[in-house]
Design a protein around this motif. Structure first.
Motif, PDB file in Angstrom:
ATOM      1  N   ALA A 101       4.045 -15.895  -5.254  1.00 22.92           N
ATOM      2  CA  ALA A 101       2.617 -15.811  -4.948  1.00 22.92           C
ATOM      3  C   ALA A 101       2.205 -14.356  -4.800  1.00 22.92           C
ATOM      4  CB  ALA A 101       2.314 -16.583  -3.667  1.00 22.92           C
ATOM      5  N   MET A 102       1.045 -14.049  -5.322  1.00 23.48           N
ATOM      6  CA  MET A 102       0.548 -12.675  -5.299  1.00 23.48           C
ATOM      7  C   MET A 102      -0.613 -12.535  -4.308  1.00 23.48           C
ATOM      8  SD  MET A 102       2.369 -10.841  -7.304  1.00 23.48           S
ATOM      9  CE  MET A 102       3.615 -11.050  -8.582  1.00 23.48           C
ATOM     10  N   PRO A 103      -0.831 -11.333  -3.759  1.00 23.13           N
ATOM     11  CA  PRO A 103      -0.087 -10.112  -4.050  1.00 23.13           C
ATOM     12  C   PRO A 103       1.249 -10.073  -3.318  1.00 23.13           C
ATOM     13  CG  PRO A 103      -1.737  -9.634  -2.400  1.00 23.13           C
ATOM     14  CD  PRO A 103      -1.946 -11.070  -2.808  1.00 23.13           C
ATOM     15  N   LEU A 104       2.191  -9.364  -3.897  1.00 20.17           N
ATOM     16  CA  LEU A 104       3.487  -9.121  -3.273  1.00 20.17           C
ATOM     17  C   LEU A 104       3.427  -7.754  -2.618  1.00 20.17           C
ATOM     18  CD1 LEU A 104       6.925  -9.851  -4.888  1.00 20.17           C
ATOM     19  CD2 LEU A 104       6.536  -7.725  -3.644  1.00 20.17           C
ATOM     20  N   LYS A 105       3.840  -7.687  -1.357  1.00 17.21           N
ATOM     21  CA  LYS A 105       3.762  -6.422  -0.613  1.00 17.21           C
ATOM     22  C   LYS A 105       5.147  -6.027  -0.109  1.00 17.21           C
ATOM     23  CE  LYS A 105      -0.921  -7.342   1.186  1.00 17.21           C
ATOM     24  NZ  LYS A 105      -1.729  -7.467   2.417  1.00 17.21           N
ATOM     25  N   ALA A 106       5.567  -4.815  -0.397  1.00 21.81           N
ATOM     26  CA  ALA A 106       6.865  -4.322   0.033  1.00 21.81           C
ATOM     27  C   ALA A 106       6.733  -2.892   0.562  1.00 21.81           C
ATOM     28  CB  ALA A 106       7.861  -4.358  -1.123  1.00 21.81           C
ATOM     29  N   TYR A 107       7.585  -2.554   1.526  1.00 21.26           N
ATOM     30  CA  TYR A 107       7.628  -1.174   2.006  1.00 21.26           C
ATOM     31  C   TYR A 107       9.079  -0.727   2.123  1.00 21.26           C
ATOM     32  CZ  TYR A 107       9.216  -2.131   6.828  1.00 21.26           C
ATOM     33  OH  TYR A 107       9.962  -2.486   7.931  1.00 21.26           O
ATOM     34  N   GLU A 132       4.100  -0.656  -1.516  1.00 14.82           N
ATOM     35  CA  GLU A 132       3.732  -1.083  -2.863  1.00 14.82           C
ATOM     36  C   GLU A 132       3.105  -2.477  -2.788  1.00 14.82           C
ATOM     37  OE1 GLU A 132       4.270   1.371  -4.754  1.00 14.82           O
ATOM     38  OE2 GLU A 132       6.026   2.411  -3.938  1.00 14.82           O
ATOM     39  N   MET A 133       1.918  -2.619  -3.384  1.00 17.02           N
ATOM     40  CA  MET A 133       1.261  -3.922  -3.490  1.00 17.02           C
ATOM     41  C   MET A 133       1.145  -4.268  -4.969  1.00 17.02           C
ATOM     42  SD  MET A 133      -2.607  -5.219  -2.544  1.00 17.02           S
ATOM     43  CE  MET A 133      -2.655  -4.467  -0.934  1.00 17.02           C
ATOM     44  N   ARG A 287      -3.266   3.785  -7.810  1.00 16.12           N
ATOM     45  CA  ARG A 287      -3.017   2.579  -8.610  1.00 16.12           C
ATOM     46  C   ARG A 287      -2.137   2.928  -9.804  1.00 16.12           C
ATOM     47  NH1 ARG A 287      -4.466  -2.423  -9.290  1.00 16.12           N
ATOM     48  NH2 ARG A 287      -5.657  -2.431  -7.345  1.00 16.12           N
ATOM     49  N   TYR A 288      -1.235   1.987 -10.161  1.00 18.90           N
ATOM     50  CA  TYR A 288      -0.340   2.218 -11.310  1.00 18.90           C
ATOM     51  C   TYR A 288      -0.189   0.930 -12.116  1.00 18.90           C
ATOM     52  CZ  TYR A 288       3.058   0.530  -7.789  1.00 18.90           C
ATOM     53  OH  TYR A 288       3.711  -0.176  -6.813  1.00 18.90           O
ATOM     54  N   ASP A 289      -1.267   0.547 -12.786  1.00 24.26           N
ATOM     55  CA  ASP A 289      -1.325  -0.744 -13.473  1.00 24.26           C
ATOM     56  C   ASP A 289      -0.412  -0.849 -14.691  1.00 24.26           C
ATOM     57  OD1 ASP A 289      -3.144  -1.526 -11.592  1.00 24.26           O
ATOM     58  OD2 ASP A 289      -4.910  -1.313 -12.875  1.00 24.26           O
ATOM     59  N   GLY A 290       0.038   0.275 -15.231  1.00 25.69           N
ATOM     60  CA  GLY A 290       0.850   0.199 -16.442  1.00 25.69           C
ATOM     61  C   GLY A 290       2.349   0.290 -16.227  1.00 25.69           C
ATOM     62  N   LEU A 291       2.781   0.577 -14.998  1.00 29.89           N
ATOM     63  CA  LEU A 291       4.194   0.854 -14.769  1.00 29.89           C
ATOM     64  C   LEU A 291       5.087  -0.365 -14.994  1.00 29.89           C
ATOM     65  CD1 LEU A 291       6.460   2.738 -13.900  1.00 29.89           C
ATOM     66  CD2 LEU A 291       5.935   2.163 -11.511  1.00 29.89           C
ATOM     67  N   ILE A 292       4.684  -1.513 -14.517  1.00 23.12           N
ATOM     68  CA  ILE A 292       5.533  -2.704 -14.628  1.00 23.12           C
ATOM     69  C   ILE A 292       5.765  -3.058 -16.086  1.00 23.12           C
ATOM     70  CG2 ILE A 292       5.645  -5.180 -14.124  1.00 23.12           C
ATOM     71  CD1 ILE A 292       4.239  -4.520 -11.459  1.00 23.12           C
ATOM     72  N   GLU A 293       4.718  -2.946 -16.906  1.00 25.38           N
ATOM     73  CA  GLU A 293       4.884  -3.202 -18.337  1.00 25.38           C
ATOM     74  C   GLU A 293       5.795  -2.143 -18.965  1.00 25.38           C
ATOM     75  OE1 GLU A 293       2.099  -4.068 -22.285  1.00 25.38           O
ATOM     76  OE2 GLU A 293       1.225  -3.141 -20.496  1.00 25.38           O
ATOM     77  N   THR A 300       0.979  -6.025 -15.204  1.00 24.90           N
ATOM     78  CA  THR A 300       0.750  -6.439 -13.817  1.00 24.90           C
ATOM     79  C   THR A 300       0.154  -5.276 -13.037  1.00 24.90           C
ATOM     80  OG1 THR A 300       2.737  -7.832 -13.951  1.00 24.90           O
ATOM     81  CG2 THR A 300       1.803  -7.459 -11.766  1.00 24.90           C
ATOM     82  N   PRO A 301      -0.977  -5.470 -12.376  1.00 25.40           N
ATOM     83  CA  PRO A 301      -1.581  -4.382 -11.602  1.00 25.40           C
ATOM     84  C   PRO A 301      -0.779  -4.106 -10.335  1.00 25.40           C
ATOM     85  CG  PRO A 301      -2.808  -6.408 -11.259  1.00 25.40           C
ATOM     86  CD  PRO A 301      -1.783  -6.710 -12.325  1.00 25.40           C
ATOM     87  N   ALA A 302      -0.855  -2.869  -9.849  1.00 24.87           N
ATOM     88  CA  ALA A 302      -0.134  -2.494  -8.627  1.00 24.87           C
ATOM     89  C   ALA A 302      -0.756  -1.235  -8.039  1.00 24.87           C
ATOM     90  CB  ALA A 302       1.348  -2.266  -8.927  1.00 24.87           C
ATOM     91  N   VAL A 303      -0.551  -1.058  -6.736  1.00 26.51           N
ATOM     92  CA  VAL A 303      -1.106   0.102  -6.043  1.00 26.51           C
ATOM     93  C   VAL A 303      -0.221   0.402  -4.828  1.00 26.51           C
ATOM     94  CG1 VAL A 303      -2.692  -1.354  -4.699  1.00 26.51           C
ATOM     95  CG2 VAL A 303      -3.196   1.085  -4.980  1.00 26.51           C
ATOM     96  N   GLY A 304      -0.103   1.688  -4.472  1.00 32.59           N
ATOM     97  CA  GLY A 304       0.735   2.038  -3.325  1.00 32.59           C
ATOM     98  C   GLY A 304       0.577   3.486  -2.927  1.00 32.59           C
ATOM     99  N   PHE A 305       1.413   3.918  -1.968  1.00 34.31           N
ATOM    100  CA  PHE A 305       1.405   5.322  -1.568  1.00 34.31           C
ATOM    101  C   PHE A 305       2.772   5.726  -1.059  1.00 34.31           C
ATOM    102  CE2 PHE A 305      -0.156   3.659   2.698  1.00 34.31           C
ATOM    103  CZ  PHE A 305       0.916   4.112   3.467  1.00 34.31           C
TER     104      PHE A 305
END
Length: 418
Positions: A101-107, A132-133, A287-293, A300-305
């Motif tokens: 289930a999304m979003p997936l959140k990890a630290y 990372e979300m 945001r880093y929407d292209g990294l997973i691909e 898959t969209p994603a964002v973090g710091f």
């Protein structure tokens, strides 16, 4: 006498006298991100070099100049992690977590490695909090990510920071911007460093992030990305600003922010310390929407710091942020040797089993020296166990802060200490 071996340049020992400061900060960080639903991920210290070459980008300083890369005994190219996002994505893909289930959140709170010139707040082995979300494409996810960074800084006691935000576009609108940058920088080719001359055709955006003084001077008048944003990116950025306003988070638009890693798209941001002392960026991401691909997954969209803990501690010190004092023993048992030492040992063991820090002599010191050592440790209480105390099963408990003594039965020691 054998020659002493010292720590490597760019590394630092965190000694017991200061580790409590790290424990406090890490505890605040964990509690803060947990309140937003982030769960910890623990990652290997080294990965295949290709992971960072593809994820971070081979035109970045990180990949081109700063990575610790070596061949292992099997001839494989291995790199100590220079950052945490790429290997987090690798782990999520490898273990099939992107089907959850999304979003997936990890630290993560971990050490990272970059071969940079050591300076205040920047080491070759440094420690980083990263969040990372994954899975949320909307501006609300960007806003929440920024809000986590804002909460972290406030919760550790930092107030003098400025949030700077920018949009660096997406694969649809960035190509036109790249062409504009190429045209501009070609007219200043002689002023660019050799690295940026190589970047010009491969990734001109990286020139904007160059630390070379002449490149930085040329970049001041370069075209800005906001002049090339597509409608989707404009709307997304406008929604980010609206969301930040809704949460009462003040921001400043800085059109020159590009961040140092290639995987960023759309929103990028930095929290910059503006007070006295340790200035500079203390937290940055986007945001880093292209990294997973790019790393073999579905789009898959994603964002973090990421947030450097060494720099965070420096800023906290500069601002006078309060850190709770280091823990001290609750009680120190002084003994006269023999059976009195056995009683001191058993009483200390009983208290420790209940989570109470208790100490007794291990060095064969005399009574005066034991009291002196107890005072050096900062023990809250001392109890001298002599033959009389041993026989009667009770003794005097001395509160070290004011010298007040209270007679206490050893069977009731726990309640007397609190």
């Amino acid at each position: 006498m054998a020659e002493k071996i010292t720590a490597q340049k760019g590394t630092k020992d965190i000694l017991p006298a200061e580790s409590y400061r790290w424990l406090h900060v890490e505890d605040v960080l964990r509690k803060t991100v947990s309140a937003y639903g982030y769960k910890e991920i623990r990652l290997p210290t080294f990965e295949a070099t290709e992971l960072f070459a593809r994820g971070v980008g081979d035109t970045t300083d990180v990949v081109g100049k700063e990575m610790y890369t070596f061949l292992d005994k099997g001839g494989r190219s291995i790199t100590l992690r220079p950052e945490g996002t790429s290997n987090t994505v690798r782990a999520l893909l490898e273990h099939g977590l992107l089907g959850d289930a999304m979003p997936l959140k990890a630290y993560y709170i971990q050490s990272c490695f970059r071969y940079e010139k050591p300076q205040s707040g920047r080491l070759r082995e440094f420690h980083q909090l990263g969040i990372e979300m994954v899975g949320a494409a909307g501006a609300d996810a960007d806003v929440q990510t920024i809000a986590v960074g804002d909460a972290v800084l406030k919760n550790v006691g930092i107030r003098s920071v400025r949030l700077e935000i920018n949009s660096i576009g997406c694969p649809h609108c960035r190509p036109a911007y790249h062409e504009a940058l190429k045209s501009y920088f070609r007219t200043h080719l002689d002023a660019l460093c050799d690295t940026c001359k190589d970047r010009l055709d491969r990734n001109p955006l990286r020139i904007l992030d160059c630390k070379c003084p002449t490149c930085a001077e040329v970049a001041k008048d370069a075209p800005l990305m906001r002049e090339f944003l597509c409608e989707e990116c404009k709307d997304h950025f406008a929604d980010v600003k609206k969301g930040l306003d809704n949460l009462g988070i003040q921001w400043v638009e800085n059109p020159t922010i590009v961040r140092g890693l290639d995987y960023y798209t759309k929103t990028v941001f930095e929290f910059v310390h503006t007070g006295a002392g340790a200035q500079g960026t203390v937290c940055g991401g986007g945001r880093y929407d292209g990294l997973i691909e790019e790393l073999g997954g579905k789009p898959t969209p994603a964002v973090g710091f990421g947030l450097g803990i060494e720099r965070l501690l420096m800023v906290m010190e500069a601002e006078g942020a309060k850190i709770p004092a280091d823990a001290v023993p609750k009680i120190y048992f002084c003994d006269m040797g023999g059976e009195t030492r056995m009683l001191a040992q058993s009483l200390a063991a009983r208290l420790r089993a209940k989570g109470i820090w208790a100490e007794h002599d291990l060095m064969g010191r005399g009574l005066k020296a034991q009291m002196k050592y107890a005072n050096k440790l900062g023990a809250e209480y001392t109890a001298v166990i002599g033959e009389t105390e041993l026989a009667e099963g009770k003794g005097k408990l001395k509160r070290m802060s004011d010298g007040i003594e209270t007679e206490v039965a050893y069977a009731e020691l726990e309640s007397a200490l609190f």
